[in-house]
Write a protein that holds these residues in place. Structure first.
Motif, PDB file in Angstrom:
ATOM      1  N   VAL A   1       0.838  -1.193   0.000  1.00 39.64           N
ATOM      2  CA  VAL A   1       0.000   0.000   0.000  1.00 39.64           C
ATOM      3  C   VAL A   1       0.878   1.251   0.000  1.00 39.64           C
ATOM      4  O   VAL A   1       1.854   1.335   0.755  1.00 39.64           O
ATOM      5  CB  VAL A   1      -0.917   0.037   1.251  1.00 39.64           C
ATOM      6  N   LYS A   2       0.525   2.200  -0.866  1.00 38.26           N
ATOM      7  CA  LYS A   2       1.248   3.481  -0.899  1.00 38.26           C
ATOM      8  C   LYS A   2       0.239   4.624  -0.935  1.00 38.26           C
ATOM      9  O   LYS A   2      -0.835   4.478  -1.527  1.00 38.26           O
ATOM     10  CB  LYS A   2       2.148   3.536  -2.129  1.00 38.26           C
ATOM     11  N   LEU A   3       0.604   5.754  -0.350  1.00 39.60           N
ATOM     12  CA  LEU A   3      -0.292   6.915  -0.299  1.00 39.60           C
ATOM     13  C   LEU A   3       0.236   8.054  -1.161  1.00 39.60           C
ATOM     14  O   LEU A   3       1.446   8.168  -1.365  1.00 39.60           O
ATOM     15  CB  LEU A   3      -0.401   7.473   1.122  1.00 39.60           C
ATOM     16  N   MET A   4      -0.704   8.907  -1.569  1.00 42.15           N
ATOM     17  CA  MET A   4      -0.341  10.137  -2.269  1.00 42.15           C
ATOM     18  C   MET A   4      -1.206  11.266  -1.716  1.00 42.15           C
ATOM     19  O   MET A   4      -2.419  11.108  -1.580  1.00 42.15           O
ATOM     20  CB  MET A   4      -0.612   9.967  -3.768  1.00 42.15           C
ATOM     21  N   ARG A   5      -0.576  12.399  -1.412  1.00 39.70           N
ATOM     22  CA  ARG A   5      -1.352  13.551  -0.942  1.00 39.70           C
ATOM     23  C   ARG A   5      -2.092  14.162  -2.123  1.00 39.70           C
ATOM     24  O   ARG A   5      -1.553  14.270  -3.220  1.00 39.70           O
ATOM     25  CB  ARG A   5      -0.425  14.597  -0.317  1.00 39.70           C
ATOM     26  N   GLN A   6      -3.336  14.567  -1.891  1.00 40.20           N
ATOM     27  CA  GLN A   6      -4.162  15.119  -2.966  1.00 40.20           C
ATOM     28  C   GLN A   6      -4.684  16.497  -2.585  1.00 40.20           C
ATOM     29  O   GLN A   6      -4.781  16.837  -1.401  1.00 40.20           O
ATOM     30  CB  GLN A   6      -5.347  14.187  -3.229  1.00 40.20           C
TER      31      GLN A   6
ATOM     32  N   ASP B   1     -11.991  12.609  -3.889  1.00 38.97           N
ATOM     33  CA  ASP B   1     -11.882  13.920  -3.261  1.00 38.97           C
ATOM     34  C   ASP B   1     -10.532  14.553  -3.560  1.00 38.97           C
ATOM     35  O   ASP B   1      -9.765  14.905  -2.665  1.00 38.97           O
ATOM     36  CB  ASP B   1     -12.175  13.812  -1.769  1.00 38.97           C
ATOM     37  N   ALA B   2     -10.272  14.663  -4.837  1.00 38.22           N
ATOM     38  CA  ALA B   2      -8.994  15.192  -5.305  1.00 38.22           C
ATOM     39  C   ALA B   2      -9.245  16.112  -6.493  1.00 38.22           C
ATOM     40  O   ALA B   2      -9.957  15.728  -7.421  1.00 38.22           O
ATOM     41  CB  ALA B   2      -8.086  14.054  -5.724  1.00 38.22           C
ATOM     42  N   GLU B   3      -8.691  17.294  -6.435  1.00 40.65           N
ATOM     43  CA  GLU B   3      -8.859  18.244  -7.532  1.00 40.65           C
ATOM     44  C   GLU B   3      -7.586  18.270  -8.365  1.00 40.65           C
ATOM     45  O   GLU B   3      -6.590  18.867  -7.967  1.00 40.65           O
ATOM     46  CB  GLU B   3      -9.168  19.643  -6.975  1.00 40.65           C
ATOM     47  N   TYR B   4      -7.643  17.597  -9.508  1.00 42.74           N
ATOM     48  CA  TYR B   4      -6.479  17.555 -10.389  1.00 42.74           C
ATOM     49  C   TYR B   4      -6.640  18.634 -11.460  1.00 42.74           C
ATOM     50  O   TYR B   4      -7.387  18.453 -12.409  1.00 42.74           O
ATOM     51  CB  TYR B   4      -6.346  16.180 -11.037  1.00 42.74           C
ATOM     52  N   LYS B   5      -5.925  19.731 -11.277  1.00 47.09           N
ATOM     53  CA  LYS B   5      -6.079  20.838 -12.225  1.00 47.09           C
ATOM     54  C   LYS B   5      -5.206  20.672 -13.456  1.00 47.09           C
ATOM     55  O   LYS B   5      -5.418  21.341 -14.460  1.00 47.09           O
ATOM     56  CB  LYS B   5      -5.735  22.154 -11.524  1.00 47.09           C
ATOM     57  N   LEU B   6      -4.204  19.826 -13.376  1.00 45.59           N
ATOM     58  CA  LEU B   6      -3.271  19.585 -14.480  1.00 45.59           C
ATOM     59  C   LEU B   6      -2.618  20.881 -14.952  1.00 45.59           C
ATOM     60  O   LEU B   6      -2.362  21.057 -16.148  1.00 45.59           O
ATOM     61  CB  LEU B   6      -3.973  18.890 -15.665  1.00 45.59           C
ATOM     62  N   GLN B   7      -2.371  21.787 -14.044  1.00 48.96           N
ATOM     63  CA  GLN B   7      -1.753  23.051 -14.444  1.00 48.96           C
ATOM     64  C   GLN B   7      -0.249  23.044 -14.210  1.00 48.96           C
ATOM     65  O   GLN B   7       0.463  23.877 -14.750  1.00 48.96           O
ATOM     66  CB  GLN B   7      -2.405  24.214 -13.673  1.00 48.96           C
TER      67      GLN B   7
ATOM     68  N   ILE C   1     -17.312  27.826 -11.496  1.00 47.50           N
ATOM     69  CA  ILE C   1     -18.045  28.021 -10.239  1.00 47.50           C
ATOM     70  C   ILE C   1     -17.629  27.045  -9.139  1.00 47.50           C
ATOM     71  O   ILE C   1     -17.811  27.319  -7.963  1.00 47.50           O
ATOM     72  CB  ILE C   1     -19.578  27.938 -10.435  1.00 47.50           C
ATOM     73  N   ARG C   2     -17.088  25.894  -9.528  1.00 43.60           N
ATOM     74  CA  ARG C   2     -16.701  24.919  -8.505  1.00 43.60           C
ATOM     75  C   ARG C   2     -15.187  24.754  -8.428  1.00 43.60           C
ATOM     76  O   ARG C   2     -14.698  23.732  -7.968  1.00 43.60           O
ATOM     77  CB  ARG C   2     -17.396  23.590  -8.766  1.00 43.60           C
ATOM     78  N   GLU C   3     -14.481  25.759  -8.871  1.00 42.05           N
ATOM     79  CA  GLU C   3     -13.023  25.709  -8.761  1.00 42.05           C
ATOM     80  C   GLU C   3     -12.644  25.755  -7.283  1.00 42.05           C
ATOM     81  O   GLU C   3     -13.262  26.465  -6.485  1.00 42.05           O
ATOM     82  CB  GLU C   3     -12.386  26.896  -9.499  1.00 42.05           C
ATOM     83  N   ASP C   4     -11.664  24.981  -6.928  1.00 40.79           N
ATOM     84  CA  ASP C   4     -11.162  24.884  -5.550  1.00 40.79           C
ATOM     85  C   ASP C   4     -12.166  24.253  -4.592  1.00 40.79           C
ATOM     86  O   ASP C   4     -12.039  24.406  -3.382  1.00 40.79           O
ATOM     87  CB  ASP C   4     -10.709  26.262  -5.025  1.00 40.79           C
ATOM     88  N   TRP C   5     -13.134  23.542  -5.132  1.00 42.60           N
ATOM     89  CA  TRP C   5     -14.046  22.773  -4.268  1.00 42.60           C
ATOM     90  C   TRP C   5     -13.469  21.394  -3.966  1.00 42.60           C
ATOM     91  O   TRP C   5     -14.063  20.602  -3.245  1.00 42.60           O
ATOM     92  CB  TRP C   5     -15.422  22.628  -4.935  1.00 42.60           C
ATOM     93  N   GLY C   6     -12.319  21.083  -4.593  1.00 47.43           N
ATOM     94  CA  GLY C   6     -11.622  19.849  -4.226  1.00 47.43           C
ATOM     95  C   GLY C   6     -12.023  18.609  -4.995  1.00 47.43           C
ATOM     96  O   GLY C   6     -11.797  17.492  -4.513  1.00 47.43           O
ATOM     97  N   HIS C   7     -12.607  18.793  -6.192  1.00 50.41           N
ATOM     98  CA  HIS C   7     -13.018  17.614  -6.969  1.00 50.41           C
ATOM     99  C   HIS C   7     -12.593  17.746  -8.432  1.00 50.41           C
ATOM    100  O   HIS C   7     -12.351  18.851  -8.915  1.00 50.41           O
ATOM    101  CB  HIS C   7     -14.534  17.415  -6.865  1.00 50.41           C
TER     102      HIS C   7
END
Lengths: 125, 322
Positions: B185-190, B213-219, B251-257
């Motif tokens: 098992v390995k973890l990654m912070r999101q 529950d991870a917001e991947y913006k790919l920026q 509208i849902r930017e930075d809501w974490g999804h």
């Protein structure tokens, strides 16, 4: 990916060609920046991004467009996209970008909507 | 390895109301066009072959809870409301289980309410002899405090201290391999309010990634490459596809999804075999979720180049074998 720019009256017409994915998205963003800086400087406020030459785009490209539109919006500017190929048009619909962007089928129709003066002066190359 | 989805909804559990059920019945009857069924088999056949998924079934409404089978003991990601049904199943199978004490390993993405709300309704927690280990990337103080506060007056009538099982909290560090219940098992912070953690489970050459529950913006390409690496060659990625890209960018930017198509792009880059959309927006009904699945498959067809990605939408009670 290539970008060329043309000023048509008060509208900045940005023509994009090639593919925009995670490999080229940063270049795409950097290439858009100087044109958007015109908006910041208050010089020009209306932008049409002609995507007719874009044959491939992923979410990375869409994100760059969104960042550009937001930057422009802050300066009370306008960004529209035009001439999307069928696949790109579909991606706009799937991502719901068609609900937050002004999308026009041709550059001419985008110009007519944003600036009748620019539309009158526009000569399609 | 078998993955069993007990809860797949994001933010808050939902249930189909009477109008929604009536609409399903109306559509099914309309599609039947007055036909006569000779026997039960014909009815089943009609349901399975003539009715689309949102008519004949549905995605369910319990919040996040995913069981991973394949070790000797129970392993579950998150304790949303779906945990209640998991607990019921164990009670049905083993009764009070006093003669069959069990060990449960829970892997917490984070402790927002929709991810812990099932625990007060998990009967094995009340039974002495059972062992419950709650793992997470957050500190044990953060983990334990959330569970204790949820299960104390005035929020809940049965206090945490009345639980009979032996319960412990265990902090896991990111980017380090652990061996738990026969799994690596390995973890990654999101990116999520207060951070969340994704998990990569490997066993017998098979890999499942749980990333909700991870917001991947790919920026940021460096960050995206790290995610790609975490997902790399996974047999299954369970992914937070709660919003459209337009929603998560405006509208849902930075809501974490994240969004459905960001999931496709990440999984294609990482050469994942099966991408499973998860943590569904509670406002979406079955038809909407089904439409999103078709659209996401279409997006994959447009952008995939030399890697084919299987795409599905998680629903309550779905089982995936890898």
């Amino acid at each position: 990916m290539e970008i060329t720019c043309q000023q048509v009256s008060d509208v900045t017409l940005i023509k994009v060609q090639g593919r925009i994915d995670h490999r080229t998205a940063t270049d795409f963003g950097n290439a858009l920046k100087p044109h958007l800086n015109q908006c910041k400087a208050g010089e020009y406020k209306k932008f049409i991004i002609d995507l007719g030459g874009v044959d491939f785009m992923t979410s990375a490209g869409l994100r760059v467009l969104m960042t550009a539109a937001k930057a422009c919006d802050k300066q009370k500017g306008e960004v529209a996209v035009a001439a999307l190929r069928p696949g790109i048009k579909e991606i706009f619909r799937i991502s719901r970008f068609d609900l937050v962007f002004r999308v026009f089928s041709t550059v001419k129709s985008a110009l007519e909507n944003l600036s009748p003066d620019a539309a009158a002066n526009y000569k399609e190359v | 390895m078998r993955i069993r989805f007990w809860g797949t909804r994001g933010s808050i559990p939902v249930a189909a109301d009477g109008h929604m059920i009536r609409e399903k019945i109306r559509t099914a009857l309309s599609l039947a066009e007055g036909r006569h069924f000779e026997n039960e088999n014909q009815i089943e056949l009609f349901i399975d072959e003539s009715l689309r998924f949102p008519i004949r079934f549905g995605y369910g409404g319990d919040s996040s809870c995913v069981q991973i089978e394949g070790g000797g003991e129970y392993m579950v990601c998150d304790m949303g409301s779906g945990l209640r049904r998991f607990g019921q199943k164990i009670m049905t199978d083993y009764g009070c289980g006093l003669d069959h004490p069990k060990v449960y390993h829970f892997f917490m993405s984070h402790v927002h309410w929709d991810h812990i709300m099932g625990f007060p309704f998990f009967p094995p927690a009340y039974i002495s002899g059972n062992t419950i280990r709650i793992y997470g990337g957050h500190s044990t103080d953060v983990l334990e405090d959330a569970f204790r506060r949820q299960q104390s007056s005035p929020c809940f009538p049965v206090d945490w201290n009345q639980l009979g099982a032996d319960i412990s909290f265990i902090h896991l560090e990111v980017d380090r391999w652990y061996e738990i219940n026969g799994f690596c098992v390995k973890l990654m912070r999101q990116s999520h309010h207060g951070s969340s953690f994704g998990y990569r489970f490997e066993k017998d050459g098979k890999t499942v990634v749980y990333s909700t529950d991870a917001e991947y913006k790919l920026q940021n390409e460096e960050e995206t490459a790290a995610v790609e690496d975490f997902f790399r060659n996974a047999d299954l990625v369970i992914f937070d596809a709660m919003y459209s890209l337009a929603d998560m960018s405006t509208i849902r930017e930075d809501w974490g999804h994240s969004s459905n198509i960001v999931g496709v792009d990440l999984c294609l880059r990482a050469k994942v075999k099966h991408y499973c959309m998860f943590h569904h927006e509670p406002a979406y009904n079955d038809e909407t979720l089904y439409t999103i699945l078709q659209e996401t498959k279409r997006y994959e067809k447009i952008v995939h180049e030399n890697h084919y990605l299987k795409i599905s939408t998680a629903y309550d009670n779905l089982i995936i074998d890898i």
